[in-house]
Write a protein that holds these residues in place. Structure first.
Motif, short mmCIF file in Angstrom:
data_model
loop_
_atom_site.label_atom_id
_atom_site.label_comp_id
_atom_site.label_asym_id
_atom_site.label_seq_id
_atom_site.Cartn_x
_atom_site.Cartn_y
_atom_site.Cartn_z
N ARG A 96 4.55 -18.35 84.99
CA ARG A 96 3.89 -17.97 86.13
C ARG A 96 2.62 -17.45 85.34
O ARG A 96 1.37 -17.90 85.76
CB ARG A 96 4.07 -15.83 86.24
CG ARG A 96 5.24 -15.60 87.59
CD ARG A 96 5.37 -14.54 88.46
NE ARG A 96 5.22 -13.47 86.76
CZ ARG A 96 6.59 -12.55 87.13
NH1 ARG A 96 7.55 -13.22 87.19
NH2 ARG A 96 6.58 -11.75 86.38
N ASN A 97 2.43 -16.85 84.13
CA ASN A 97 1.21 -17.42 83.10
C ASN A 97 1.01 -18.48 82.82
O ASN A 97 -0.25 -18.58 83.26
CB ASN A 97 1.38 -16.91 81.76
CG ASN A 97 0.92 -16.23 81.39
OD1 ASN A 97 0.97 -16.56 79.59
ND2 ASN A 97 -0.09 -15.18 81.49
N ARG A 98 1.82 -19.64 82.57
CA ARG A 98 1.21 -20.85 82.42
C ARG A 98 1.29 -21.89 83.12
O ARG A 98 0.25 -22.36 82.97
CB ARG A 98 1.73 -21.02 81.12
CG ARG A 98 1.78 -20.68 79.50
CD ARG A 98 0.89 -20.13 79.72
NE ARG A 98 -0.44 -21.72 79.42
CZ ARG A 98 -0.12 -22.07 78.48
NH1 ARG A 98 0.55 -22.34 77.40
NH2 ARG A 98 -1.12 -23.65 77.94
N LYS A 99 1.60 -21.48 84.89
CA LYS A 99 1.88 -22.51 85.48
C LYS A 99 1.09 -22.35 86.95
O LYS A 99 0.89 -22.82 87.62
CB LYS A 99 3.36 -23.27 85.87
CG LYS A 99 3.86 -23.72 83.97
CD LYS A 99 5.09 -24.50 84.75
CE LYS A 99 5.22 -25.77 83.57
NZ LYS A 99 6.01 -26.29 83.62
N ILE A 100 1.04 -20.98 86.92
CA ILE A 100 0.79 -20.35 88.36
C ILE A 100 -0.56 -19.54 88.55
O ILE A 100 -0.52 -18.83 87.93
CB ILE A 100 1.41 -19.46 89.58
CG1 ILE A 100 3.10 -20.13 89.13
CG2 ILE A 100 1.32 -19.14 90.47
CD1 ILE A 100 4.95 -20.02 89.66
N GLY A 101 -1.88 -19.93 89.41
CA GLY A 101 -2.41 -19.06 89.27
C GLY A 101 -2.30 -18.44 90.56
O GLY A 101 -2.42 -18.38 92.11
N PHE A 102 -3.06 -16.68 90.68
CA PHE A 102 -2.44 -15.92 92.19
C PHE A 102 -3.84 -15.55 92.46
O PHE A 102 -4.85 -15.31 91.37
CB PHE A 102 -1.72 -15.03 91.78
CG PHE A 102 0.12 -14.58 91.59
CD1 PHE A 102 0.93 -15.31 92.80
CD2 PHE A 102 0.26 -15.33 90.26
CE1 PHE A 102 2.19 -15.85 92.48
CE2 PHE A 102 1.36 -15.52 90.09
CZ PHE A 102 2.70 -15.36 91.40
N VAL A 103 -4.19 -15.79 93.78
CA VAL A 103 -5.05 -15.37 94.91
C VAL A 103 -4.58 -14.60 95.96
O VAL A 103 -3.95 -14.92 96.70
CB VAL A 103 -5.81 -16.29 94.78
CG1 VAL A 103 -7.33 -15.86 95.68
CG2 VAL A 103 -6.92 -16.68 94.05
N PHE A 104 -4.41 -13.09 95.53
CA PHE A 104 -4.31 -11.89 96.37
C PHE A 104 -5.03 -11.82 97.75
O PHE A 104 -6.21 -12.34 97.31
CB PHE A 104 -3.86 -11.03 95.78
CG PHE A 104 -2.81 -11.19 94.51
CD1 PHE A 104 -1.95 -11.25 94.91
CD2 PHE A 104 -3.18 -11.53 93.62
CE1 PHE A 104 -0.84 -11.14 93.99
CE2 PHE A 104 -2.38 -12.03 92.35
CZ PHE A 104 -1.38 -11.76 92.63
N ARG A 172 -9.45 -15.92 87.91
CA ARG A 172 -8.57 -15.22 86.61
C ARG A 172 -7.46 -16.35 86.99
O ARG A 172 -6.86 -16.59 86.15
CB ARG A 172 -8.54 -13.89 87.39
CG ARG A 172 -7.60 -13.44 86.55
CD ARG A 172 -7.21 -12.20 87.32
NE ARG A 172 -6.27 -12.10 87.97
CZ ARG A 172 -5.81 -10.56 88.88
NH1 ARG A 172 -6.90 -9.94 88.28
NH2 ARG A 172 -6.45 -11.38 90.05
N ALA A 173 -7.38 -16.70 88.28
CA ALA A 173 -6.58 -17.50 88.68
C ALA A 173 -6.44 -18.81 87.72
O ALA A 173 -5.28 -19.81 87.19
CB ALA A 173 -6.31 -18.23 89.76
N LEU A 174 -7.39 -19.55 87.46
CA LEU A 174 -7.81 -20.56 87.00
C LEU A 174 -7.72 -21.20 84.87
O LEU A 174 -7.40 -21.74 84.80
CB LEU A 174 -9.19 -21.57 87.28
CG LEU A 174 -9.22 -21.42 89.02
CD1 LEU A 174 -10.67 -21.63 89.38
CD2 LEU A 174 -7.68 -22.52 89.62
N VAL A 175 -8.16 -19.18 84.86
CA VAL A 175 -7.99 -19.70 83.19
C VAL A 175 -7.17 -19.91 82.72
O VAL A 175 -7.79 -20.43 80.81
CB VAL A 175 -8.87 -18.36 83.11
CG1 VAL A 175 -7.65 -17.20 82.57
CG2 VAL A 175 -9.53 -17.91 82.19
#
Lengths: 254, 401
Positions: A96-104, A172-175
């Motif tokens: 989750r940390n390295r491969k996925i960016g979440f937008v809620f 934050r999701a892209l960083v």
């Protein structure tokens, strides 16, 4: 241990996401509910896809599994050519940390932290290729600038508009340079103007090569995607480039 | 996620609810302060006992009526002390003592409720207490009930200032006595203010100041100084058989007690230990209560911040990261409590000393001990809530409002 040869089907290299007979069952025996009844799905790198479907269709469950927040009961899920369906909790956290960016939908920014600190958060949880504080700050500033918030670095979420908060969330999701941007109703809490701006931002990201998967129930938002995947009763009932029409024809969306 | 990063994040978390965080530490503050105070008080009590040993010396045998034995206080009389002096061998001297409280006048001053100690002429030698000026009264003066007095250093100052008091007259109660000497300055030793007393022949005390029964000749204590430590057992045996015979009682079940300084110290140490145990319980219980308070607040905090936990998990926090964050919040709470408690304990023991209610001696080792105890409390009681936080399902946590 080696699996029997006939079981080994290598993941398709063109596909960022590949699921095979993905099933999710809640509960046991007679009261068991099949949230996902066998989903085969492939999302190519650089694709912008939307997932639609009425509530109870299993779209949240699918989103959670694709986001590595949950594990399937059966079936396989390859993310970036790695089978993530059987990883431990710690390994899932790292994926989750390295491969996925979440937008809620509800932004989920920490109210006690400034925009900059919120964006720096994912880099704190990085295990590999750790960055020092200055690099993190530099990258967070760059991410905030890329979403047009270079002048709001030290504002708290409460001092920002809804649209601005969602942009902080996207920064934050892209960083951490994820391979996948997962957006769950990204415009659900926004007015029309802000929604438009957020979708424009998502389009720009797509144009720059980002793979985007978005859950929505709004046909006009889904229309932004290249492809709409429609779920019903835990199965994919339509999947195509003709927008939400097919999905609406299947019995509407909510 | 490094330790320092987690620490600063835990700090941010606590700042979300400053008042609640402060109130939570109160239990630990009280616990830690009482640990330090407890040790300071018991160290003070031990120091008092040590002073007593020094003030009396180890070669004393102390004879008195059996405490708690009905009527015993009436049977131990001056004649008994005289008999010991006459019949017991290997002794240096006997000081029989009885006291009374009287108002006194003399010089330009008048003092109320002063301890008048009736003693015999061996008192300075037996009790190892010298004179500053003049002389002590003699055996004959005691025998003849001569109305002379020796003043404690403080009394001499109060009545006569810096002037020589030899040969001056003072009035104790309604009796006039002549001052023949002043004792050296000794101060307060083991809760006895030696300088604030007046010493008179015990026969005079019996005749003039015996409060309960005029003419009574019972004594409170007879101190017997022996020639050397080796003689103590023999002297005790002689005294026991002599008094048993005089009182017509079974030596195995006497109406008097014959003790050494060691016996008395042992009794006092037992009392001190009981007191210390009680305080240790108080300290332990308040640390426990403080810990439960921390656990309670941390559970509330985890419940309230479920969504935050879910978000952190989505961003890549491992269960261990979440656990450490909340554990550190608990530990910070208890350590801040520990720090304030240490300051409170030091202040409290100082205050006790200043107010004179109790002698305290701050024990330096108690500070790291108490601080360490608070850290242990934080880890122990923070672990469960932190584990609850780490076990949260990210999906459930994100869905929570």
């Amino acid at each position: 241990m080696t699996a029997p040869a006939q079981d080994i089907i290598l993941p398709d290299k063109d596909l960022l996401i590949e699921t095979r007979e993905l099933k999710k069952r809640h509960g046991e025996g007679e009261i068991a509910v099949h949230a996902l009844a066998g989903v085969d799905l492939g999302i190519r790198r650089g694709e912008f896809a939307a997932i639609m479907g009425p509530s109870g269709s299993g779209k949240s469950t699918l989103m959670n599994i694709l986001g590595c927040l949950d594990r399937p009961t059966e079936g396989a899920y390859y993310l970036d050519e790695e089978n993530v369906s059987e990883l431990s909790k710690n390994d899932l956290a790292d994926v989750r940390n390295r491969k996925i960016g979440f937008v809620f939908q509800s932004f989920n920014l920490l109210s006690q932290l400034s925009a900059l600190k919120n964006v720096m958060l994912p880099m704190m949880y990085r295990i590999e290729d750790r960055l020092d504080v200055f690099e993190r700050e530099e990258r967070a500033i760059a991410a905030l600038e890329s979403v047009g918030l270079g002048d709001r670095l030290h504002h708290r979420p409460t001092e920002l508009s809804g649209g601005q908060q969602q942009r902080v969330a996207i920064a934050r999701a892209l960083v951490n340079d994820p391979v996948l941007l997962l957006a769950d109703e990204p415009t659900g809490n926004l007015d029309t103007q802000s929604s438009y701006e957020i979708m424009e931002l998502i389009h720009n990201l797509h144009d720059q090569g980002a793979t985007i998967l978005m859950v929505t129930h709004e046909p006009d938002i889904a229309a932004h995607a290249e492809r709409v995947i429609c779920l019903r009763d835990g199965l994919v009932v339509s999947d195509g480039q003709d927008g939400s029409t097919a999905c609406l024809a299947q019995g509407g969306v909510q | 996620m490094t330790f320092i990063e987690t620490l600063s994040m835990a700090w941010e978390g606590l700042k979300l609810n400053k008042v609640r965080s402060l109130l939570t530490t109160l239990g630990v503050i009280i616990g830690v302060a009482s640990v330090i105070l407890m040790l300071a008080v018991s160290a003070g009590a031990e120091a008092t006992i040590a002073d007593q040993i020094n003030s009396l010396g180890a070669d004393l045998v102390i004879v008195g009526p059996m405490r708690g034995s009905p009527g015993a206080s009436k049977t131990f009389v001056y004649e008994d002390a005289l008999a010991i002096e006459e019949n017991v061998s290997h002794i240096v001297g006997v000081s029989a003592e009885q006291f009374s409280t009287q108002d006194i006048k003399g010089g330009d001053g008048a003092l109320e409720a002063i301890s008048i100690l009736g003693v015999t002429s061996d008192f300075p030698e037996v009790r190892d207490y010298a004179l500053a000026t003049g002389r002590f009264f003699t055996y004959e003066e005691n025998d003849r009930k001569t109305k002379v007095a020796v003043l404690g250093h403080g009394i001499a100052q109060d009545l006569f200032g810096g002037e020589d008091s030899f040969g001056r007259e003072i009035t104790i109660g309604a009796t006039r006595l002549t001052v023949v000497g002043v004792m050296e300055e000794k101060g307060i030793v083991a809760d006895v203010d030696y300088d604030g007393r007046v010493y008179v022949p015990i026969t005079v005390l019996f005749q003039k100041f015996a409060t309960t029964q005029v003419g009574s000749d019972r004594i409170r204590t007879a101190y017997v100084k022996v020639e050397g430590r080796d003689e103590i057992d023999g002297v005790m045996a002689q005294i026991t058989s002599l008094l048993a015979e005089r009182h017509g009682v079974d030596p195995g079940n006497p109406d008097f007690s014959v003790q050494t300084q060691q016996d008395i110290i042992a009794t006092q140490e037992a009392t001190t230990e009981a007191f210390r145990d009680l305080l240790a319980w108080v300290a332990g219980v308040s640390l426990l209560v403080g810990g439960i308070g921390i656990m309670n607040i941390m559970l509330v905090s985890v419940a309230q911040r479920t969504r935050e936990i879910g978000l952190r998990q989505a961003l890549g926090a491992r269960p261990g990261d979440v656990r450490l964050q909340f554990l550190l919040e608990a530990v910070i709470l208890s350590l801040v409590g520990g720090l304030v408690g240490v300051l409170g304990g030091i202040g409290g023991s100082h205050l006790f000393g200043v107010l004179g209610t109790m002698r305290t001696e701050l024990v330096p080792a108690s500070i790291p001990l108490a601080f360490g105890a608070s850290a242990v409390v934080g880890i122990f009681f923070g672990y469960y809530p932190a584990t609850q936080a780490a076990r949260l399902d990210p999906i459930e946590a994100l869905r929570r409002e």
